[in-house]
Scaffold this active site. Structure first.
Site, PDB file in Angstrom:
ATOM      1  N   SER A   1      -6.996   2.756  -6.372  1.00  0.00           N
ATOM      2  CA  SER A   1      -7.322   2.968  -4.958  1.00  0.00           C
ATOM      3  C   SER A   1      -7.577   1.631  -4.284  1.00  0.00           C
ATOM      4  CB  SER A   1      -8.573   3.847  -4.820  1.00  0.00           C
ATOM      5  OG  SER A   1      -9.749   3.107  -5.097  1.00  0.00           O
ATOM      6  N   ASP A   2      -7.389   1.622  -2.989  1.00  0.00           N
ATOM      7  CA  ASP A   2      -7.858   0.483  -2.213  1.00  0.00           C
ATOM      8  C   ASP A   2      -9.378   0.636  -2.117  1.00  0.00           C
ATOM      9  OD1 ASP A   2      -7.986  -1.792  -0.610  1.00  0.00           O
ATOM     10  OD2 ASP A   2      -6.229  -1.219   0.542  1.00  0.00           O
ATOM     11  N   TRP A   3     -10.042  -0.400  -1.640  1.00  0.00           N
ATOM     12  CA  TRP A   3     -11.495  -0.418  -1.573  1.00  0.00           C
ATOM     13  C   TRP A   3     -11.992   0.726  -0.681  1.00  0.00           C
ATOM     14  CZ3 TRP A   3     -13.227  -3.477  -5.152  1.00  0.00           C
ATOM     15  CH2 TRP A   3     -14.577  -3.816  -5.194  1.00  0.00           C
TER      16      TRP A   3
ATOM     17  N   HIS B   1       0.855  -1.169   0.000  1.00  0.00           N
ATOM     18  CA  HIS B   1       0.000   0.000   0.000  1.00  0.00           C
ATOM     19  C   HIS B   1       0.897   1.226   0.000  1.00  0.00           C
ATOM     20  CE1 HIS B   1      -3.023  -2.801   1.771  1.00  0.00           C
ATOM     21  NE2 HIS B   1      -3.819  -2.091   1.013  1.00  0.00           N
TER      22      HIS B   1
END
Length: 172
Positions: free
Chosen positions: A109-111, A34
């Site tokens: 993007s992450d969720w 991340h």
């Protein structure tokens, strides 16, 4: 960048690169994550990692630079903020990723990590996860008001098209 690297950064980056190389040579896409300064799972949707530019460059982005040598399919941004700006909206860290670390793919993007769609386009985020109804209208309205340029939209759309093409090329 100095020639002497902290062993943790070198190890993390090298292991990341080798792992990405191994998966992608088998036709499996990767998402390096991340990015960046993902320091906590507790309150990660609201915390901000505060640091100097030197700390950002020497500790938090260098390992991503090594891993990016493997040309991962995507890089996934973190949920947190860096110096008060959400990673999904942080043009400074995304510019480092593209211009200093050599990543040429799509940042995703992450969720549910997107808070302000227009700011993510300005920052170079190519793909928001998950799809959210009304995204197109939000971007179009910002364009019509002059808040977004055609070049900013084209840059994100181009990265998304490149991602689709790269995935097609990876198919066995």
């Amino acid at each position: 960048w100095s020639k002497l690297l902290p062993w943790q950064t070198l190890r993390a980056g090298t292991l990341g690169k080798e792992y990405i190389d191994g998966l992608q040579e088998k036709g499996v896409g990767t998402s390096l994550k991340h990015y960046c300064a993902n320091n906590s799972e507790f309150n990660r949707m609201s915390c901000s990692s505060e640091m100097s530019k030197r700390t950002l460059m020497e500790i938090y982005t260098r390992n991503f630079g090594y891993a990016c040598k493997a040309k991962p399919t995507t890089v996934m941004c973190a949920y947190n903020k860096v110096n008060g700006v959400w990673c999904s909206e942080n043009k400074e860290i995304n510019d480092i990723l593209y211009n200093r670390l050599g990543f040429d793919g799509a940042i995703v993007s992450d969720w549910e990590a997107v808070h302000h769609k227009v700011a993510t386009v300005k920052a170079g985020l190519a793909l928001q996860m998950p799809y959210r109804k009304g995204m197109f209208e939000e971007v179009k309205e910002a364009y019509d008001k002059g808040e977004l340029t055609e070049a900013e939209i084209d840059a994100c759309a181009g990265k998304t098209v490149d991602l689709i093409n790269k995935i097609q090329e990876m198919k066995p």
